[in-house]
Design a protein around this motif. Structure first.
Motif, PDB file in Angstrom:
ATOM      1  N   MET A  93     -35.624   9.643  10.444  1.00 18.79           N
ATOM      2  CA  MET A  93     -36.634   8.617  10.263  1.00 18.79           C
ATOM      3  C   MET A  93     -37.916   9.008  10.987  1.00 18.79           C
ATOM      4  N   ALA A  94     -37.759   9.537  12.194  1.00 14.34           N
ATOM      5  CA  ALA A  94     -38.941   9.908  12.972  1.00 14.34           C
ATOM      6  C   ALA A  94     -39.725  11.008  12.266  1.00 14.34           C
ATOM      7  N   ALA A  95     -39.019  12.021  11.774  1.00 17.90           N
ATOM      8  CA  ALA A  95     -39.688  13.119  11.086  1.00 17.90           C
ATOM      9  C   ALA A  95     -40.400  12.617   9.835  1.00 17.90           C
ATOM     10  N   TYR A  96     -39.770  11.713   9.127  1.00 23.82           N
ATOM     11  CA  TYR A  96     -40.377  11.144   7.918  1.00 23.82           C
ATOM     12  C   TYR A  96     -41.695  10.439   8.255  1.00 23.82           C
ATOM     13  N   GLU A  97     -41.717   9.760   9.382  1.00 24.39           N
ATOM     14  CA  GLU A  97     -42.915   9.048   9.821  1.00 24.39           C
ATOM     15  C   GLU A  97     -43.900   9.944  10.566  1.00 24.39           C
ATOM     16  N   GLY A  98     -43.471  11.168  10.871  1.00 25.69           N
ATOM     17  CA  GLY A  98     -44.344  12.100  11.574  1.00 25.69           C
ATOM     18  C   GLY A  98     -44.561  11.757  13.038  1.00 25.69           C
ATOM     19  N   ILE A  99     -43.531  11.170  13.666  1.00 25.73           N
ATOM     20  CA  ILE A  99     -43.602  10.814  15.083  1.00 25.73           C
ATOM     21  C   ILE A  99     -42.377  11.360  15.788  1.00 25.73           C
ATOM     22  N   SER A 100     -42.397  11.356  17.100  1.00 24.41           N
ATOM     23  CA  SER A 100     -41.236  11.840  17.853  1.00 24.41           C
ATOM     24  C   SER A 100     -40.115  10.797  17.812  1.00 24.41           C
ATOM     25  N   ALA A 101     -38.903  11.278  18.055  1.00 26.37           N
ATOM     26  CA  ALA A 101     -37.745  10.369  18.095  1.00 26.37           C
ATOM     27  C   ALA A 101     -37.929   9.326  19.182  1.00 26.37           C
ATOM     28  N   ARG A 102     -38.480   9.728  20.300  1.00 23.66           N
ATOM     29  CA  ARG A 102     -38.718   8.793  21.416  1.00 23.66           C
ATOM     30  C   ARG A 102     -39.703   7.704  21.015  1.00 23.66           C
ATOM     31  N   THR A 103     -40.774   8.085  20.338  1.00 16.27           N
ATOM     32  CA  THR A 103     -41.767   7.097  19.897  1.00 16.27           C
ATOM     33  C   THR A 103     -41.148   6.141  18.879  1.00 16.27           C
ATOM     34  N   LEU A 104     -40.373   6.692  17.958  1.00 16.36           N
ATOM     35  CA  LEU A 104     -39.701   5.835  16.978  1.00 16.36           C
ATOM     36  C   LEU A 104     -38.805   4.824  17.676  1.00 16.36           C
ATOM     37  N   THR A 105     -38.009   5.289  18.617  1.00 21.83           N
ATOM     38  CA  THR A 105     -37.097   4.400  19.334  1.00 21.83           C
ATOM     39  C   THR A 105     -37.868   3.312  20.074  1.00 21.83           C
ATOM     40  N   ARG A 106     -38.928   3.697  20.773  1.00 26.53           N
ATOM     41  CA  ARG A 106     -39.733   2.698  21.504  1.00 26.53           C
ATOM     42  C   ARG A 106     -40.300   1.651  20.555  1.00 26.53           C
ATOM     43  N   ARG A 107     -40.864   2.096  19.440  1.00 30.40           N
ATOM     44  CA  ARG A 107     -41.448   1.153  18.475  1.00 30.40           C
ATOM     45  C   ARG A 107     -40.382   0.278  17.830  1.00 30.40           C
ATOM     46  N   PHE A 108     -39.268   0.890  17.498  1.00 31.76           N
ATOM     47  CA  PHE A 108     -38.170   0.163  16.865  1.00 31.76           C
ATOM     48  C   PHE A 108     -37.651  -0.934  17.784  1.00 31.76           C
ATOM     49  N   VAL A 109     -37.382  -0.565  19.029  1.00 35.30           N
ATOM     50  CA  VAL A 109     -36.883  -1.532  20.007  1.00 35.30           C
ATOM     51  C   VAL A 109     -37.931  -2.618  20.245  1.00 35.30           C
ATOM     52  N   GLY A 110     -39.176  -2.238  20.279  1.00 34.56           N
ATOM     53  CA  GLY A 110     -40.247  -3.217  20.475  1.00 34.56           C
ATOM     54  C   GLY A 110     -40.338  -4.229  19.343  1.00 34.56           C
ATOM     55  N   GLN A 111     -40.099  -3.779  18.119  1.00 31.95           N
ATOM     56  CA  GLN A 111     -40.193  -4.667  16.955  1.00 31.95           C
ATOM     57  C   GLN A 111     -38.910  -5.432  16.671  1.00 31.95           C
ATOM     58  N   GLY A 157     -35.809  -5.091  18.663  1.00 28.80           N
ATOM     59  CA  GLY A 157     -34.942  -5.366  19.800  1.00 28.80           C
ATOM     60  C   GLY A 157     -33.685  -4.532  19.862  1.00 28.80           C
ATOM     61  N   ILE A 158     -33.511  -3.587  18.942  1.00 30.23           N
ATOM     62  CA  ILE A 158     -32.351  -2.694  18.947  1.00 30.23           C
ATOM     63  C   ILE A 158     -32.808  -1.286  18.601  1.00 30.23           C
ATOM     64  N   THR A 159     -31.962  -0.315  18.916  1.00 28.67           N
ATOM     65  CA  THR A 159     -32.298   1.074  18.616  1.00 28.67           C
ATOM     66  C   THR A 159     -32.125   1.341  17.119  1.00 28.67           C
ATOM     67  N   PRO A 160     -32.766   2.383  16.616  1.00 23.65           N
ATOM     68  CA  PRO A 160     -32.589   2.715  15.200  1.00 23.65           C
ATOM     69  C   PRO A 160     -31.127   2.976  14.828  1.00 23.65           C
ATOM     70  N   GLY A 161     -30.392   3.640  15.713  1.00 27.38           N
ATOM     71  CA  GLY A 161     -28.980   3.911  15.436  1.00 27.38           C
ATOM     72  C   GLY A 161     -28.152   2.646  15.298  1.00 27.38           C
TER      73      GLY A 161
END
Length: 103
Positions: free
Chosen positions: A1-19, A21-25
């Protein structure tokens, strides 16, 4: 998912949790379990087929994740819903003749 969005896995996780409340996994596992519940209620597909359709590699992995998420096995879940007539899948509505010719 992160690669598809062109962001790092860490950034994806932070944004996902922020929106959400849970991790992408965890979100993905919940989506897979929700899809499996629908298939268990509405079909007679074998567990290995359901596992593959929802993105899990094996029936063993599916059973383990399902039991961890819901506290019951997929087979017991299916039997519980099959025993309840209100949860039985409905047959499709009969075709209605509108009197129009097909072209």
């Amino acid at each position: 998912m992160a690669a598809y969005e062109g962001i790092s896995a860490r950034t994806l996780t932070r944004r996902f949790v922020g929106q959400l409340g849970i991790t992408p996994g965890r979100w993905l596992r919940a989506q897979r379990i929700a899809a499996a519940k629908v298939l268990l209620k509405s079909s007679a597909l074998p567990l290995d087929t359901i596992a593959r359709r929802v993105g899990l590699l094996s029936a063993t992995n599916f059973r383990r994740r399902f039991r961890h998420a819901l506290g019951t096995t997929p087979g017991a879940y299916r039997r519980a819903f099959r025993a309840d007539p209100q949860c039985q899948p409905r047959s499709p509505a009969p075709a209605v003749n509108t009197g129009r010719a097909r072209t």
